[in-house]
Write a protein that holds these residues in place. Sequence first.
Motif, PDB file in Angstrom:
ATOM      1  N   SER A 158       0.827  -1.196   0.000  1.00  0.00           N
ATOM      2  CA  SER A 158       0.000   0.000   0.000  1.00  0.00           C
ATOM      3  C   SER A 158       0.869   1.257   0.000  1.00  0.00           C
ATOM      4  O   SER A 158       0.560   2.238  -0.688  1.00  0.00           O
ATOM      5  N   ARG A 159       1.965   1.221   0.749  1.00  0.00           N
ATOM      6  CA  ARG A 159       2.892   2.356   0.751  1.00  0.00           C
ATOM      7  C   ARG A 159       3.547   2.516  -0.622  1.00  0.00           C
ATOM      8  O   ARG A 159       3.720   3.637  -1.123  1.00  0.00           O
ATOM      9  N   ARG A 160       3.877   1.397  -1.241  1.00  0.00           N
ATOM     10  CA  ARG A 160       4.468   1.452  -2.584  1.00  0.00           C
ATOM     11  C   ARG A 160       3.455   1.999  -3.595  1.00  0.00           C
ATOM     12  O   ARG A 160       3.826   2.744  -4.507  1.00  0.00           O
ATOM     13  N   TRP A 161       2.197   1.631  -3.444  1.00  0.00           N
ATOM     14  CA  TRP A 161       1.127   2.151  -4.291  1.00  0.00           C
ATOM     15  C   TRP A 161       1.111   3.677  -4.232  1.00  0.00           C
ATOM     16  O   TRP A 161       1.035   4.358  -5.259  1.00  0.00           O
ATOM     17  N   THR A 162       1.187   4.209  -3.017  1.00  0.00           N
ATOM     18  CA  THR A 162       1.185   5.665  -2.838  1.00  0.00           C
ATOM     19  C   THR A 162       2.443   6.294  -3.431  1.00  0.00           C
ATOM     20  O   THR A 162       2.377   7.371  -4.038  1.00  0.00           O
ATOM     21  N   ASP A 163       3.589   5.638  -3.252  1.00  0.00           N
ATOM     22  CA  ASP A 163       4.842   6.161  -3.803  1.00  0.00           C
ATOM     23  C   ASP A 163       4.781   6.273  -5.325  1.00  0.00           C
ATOM     24  O   ASP A 163       5.266   7.248  -5.904  1.00  0.00           O
ATOM     25  N   ILE A 164       4.197   5.271  -5.966  1.00  0.00           N
ATOM     26  CA  ILE A 164       4.113   5.278  -7.435  1.00  0.00           C
ATOM     27  C   ILE A 164       3.222   6.428  -7.905  1.00  0.00           C
ATOM     28  O   ILE A 164       3.563   7.147  -8.857  1.00  0.00           O
ATOM     29  N   ILE A 165       2.080   6.610  -7.245  1.00  0.00           N
ATOM     30  CA  ILE A 165       1.190   7.722  -7.599  1.00  0.00           C
ATOM     31  C   ILE A 165       1.920   9.054  -7.450  1.00  0.00           C
ATOM     32  O   ILE A 165       1.876   9.926  -8.337  1.00  0.00           O
ATOM     33  N   SER A 166       2.610   9.236  -6.324  1.00  0.00           N
ATOM     34  CA  SER A 166       3.340  10.484  -6.080  1.00  0.00           C
ATOM     35  C   SER A 166       4.431  10.694  -7.131  1.00  0.00           C
ATOM     36  O   SER A 166       4.616  11.809  -7.645  1.00  0.00           O
TER      37      SER A 166
END
Length: 558
Positions: free
Chosen positions: A399-407
């Motif tokens: 989930s943290r990686r998901w957010t990192d990719i969006i950012s």
Amino acid sequence: MKHLLNLLAAVALLVWGTYLVRTGILRVFGANLRHVLARSIDTRPAAALAGVGVTALIQSSTATALIVSSFVAQGLVALPTALAVMLGADVGTSLMAVVFSFDLSWLSPLFIFVGVVMFISRQAMPAGRFGRVLIGLGLMLLALRLVAESTAIIVRAPAVQALLLSLSSDIMLEVFVGAVLAVVSYSSLAIVLLTATLAASGAVPMDVALGLVLGANLGSGILGVLVTAKSTIEARQVPLGNLVFKIVGVAGFMFLVGAWLRYVRPYLGEPAQVVVLFHLTFNIVMALVLMGFTVSVAGVVERWLPKEDKSMVAGRPHHLDPSALSTPSLAISCAAREALHQADVVETMLIGMLRVMRENDLRLAEELRKLDDTVDQLYSAIKYYLTKISRDALSEDESRRWTDIISFTINMEQIGDIVERILIDIEDKKIRKGRNFSEAGMAEICELHARLIDNLRLGMSVFLNGSVRDAQKLLEEKARFRDLERAYAGTHLTRLTDNTVQSIETSSLHLDLISDLKRINSHICSIAYPILDSAGALAPNRLKQVVPEAEGETSQAL
């Protein structure tokens, strides 16, 4: 009618339980399973054993096919080795069919109770996801018992008995029906278990049951091809090669059903055991006989599905594989790879921007501005792809990686927009008006540009590897770049006081340019914040503590 509905409900429950187990295992161990496969496929026999183990755990050869297909698409695994994994994967599913054929119904209430408690109490944690697996196992065992009870009642009806007596074995029709059922249910394992239960209750003759088992195996191969139909060529090669093996195996075993019933069945006992052991024998013989033909089949498949020419832009590998969405950890990796491609396009724009300034190349400027459309399209595609990944299916790290990719993709998209505006300003204020930067001014721009490219590459490395040390270095570069921008703005103003003609003519453009480069650098350096925040290396407040002193001075004044 009531008993028929009970049977249909039990079948649906069996399919749903299989789905819960498959998705639950992938959510808990998805990334680890990919690592196991990646490290265990040096040789074809080892690859087959890895396929057996992984597929026995996730109970889906289709899911294994998706994982292995992604390895082939990334160039990590050769196609013959991937086909060997799939031969082992089929053995893995047949082993699980043998396990479920035993009377394990007493475990059903235990699995469901423990699973529900774990899932409700720790839903967002690995323990909760493992509880989902236990619920699926419990439902599968419960469904098998319900199927047996429902069919036992149905077959006692006179009309059903007359219908069963009138059935004559048609192996082609049975294979077709079995294949359709496997595709519709998305699980050959569920169909094999259902067939074994129906055979045990006498609902279907034994020869018909074996024909349905062959069809279920064929259906799993067809299902893999359908699921990867929109994927890259490399990803589609693995399911197609596996389907070739299935077709060959089913065609050969169709003529052995009679021999199996005549010579092997007397030694196997219960009808359910006959069915699942026939399924196991089919896949083991397939693996042993066809293991030596993986290279030949791979060659045939590569001729049927030739790889695209990667030297052409249109033929570049697109990493947003729709078939990977069922495996969240795999889908996250696909999105990250596409985000890195977006960053590559941004880097091309930044590098070309300096050449436009030096050579006054209007044609190149136009080509670079068109690349911003590519950056925007990639941003939209990645964002849309990520929204199709179930957030509930992601672990905390995923989930943290998901957010990192969006950012990361947002920052790259904004950098592309800034570069496009810079190119328009250079065209309008410099090239078309025939103006040039002073020698000192151009040197300053080149210095800032070189640092910007280095920081972008460092930011891409931070995004890819998550190195805290590199993230700290990137954040330090932000302060250095800001100080350098201020210094160069000051030296430019000094040149204006010296009445340097070139500096006066390009003053507005020069100041806007170095300010825009600083903004680009800020977007690049923001890549470091999520990494440092997750590592606890980011201060919550970077403001100096001057308020207490001010309050003290105020109190003294009072």
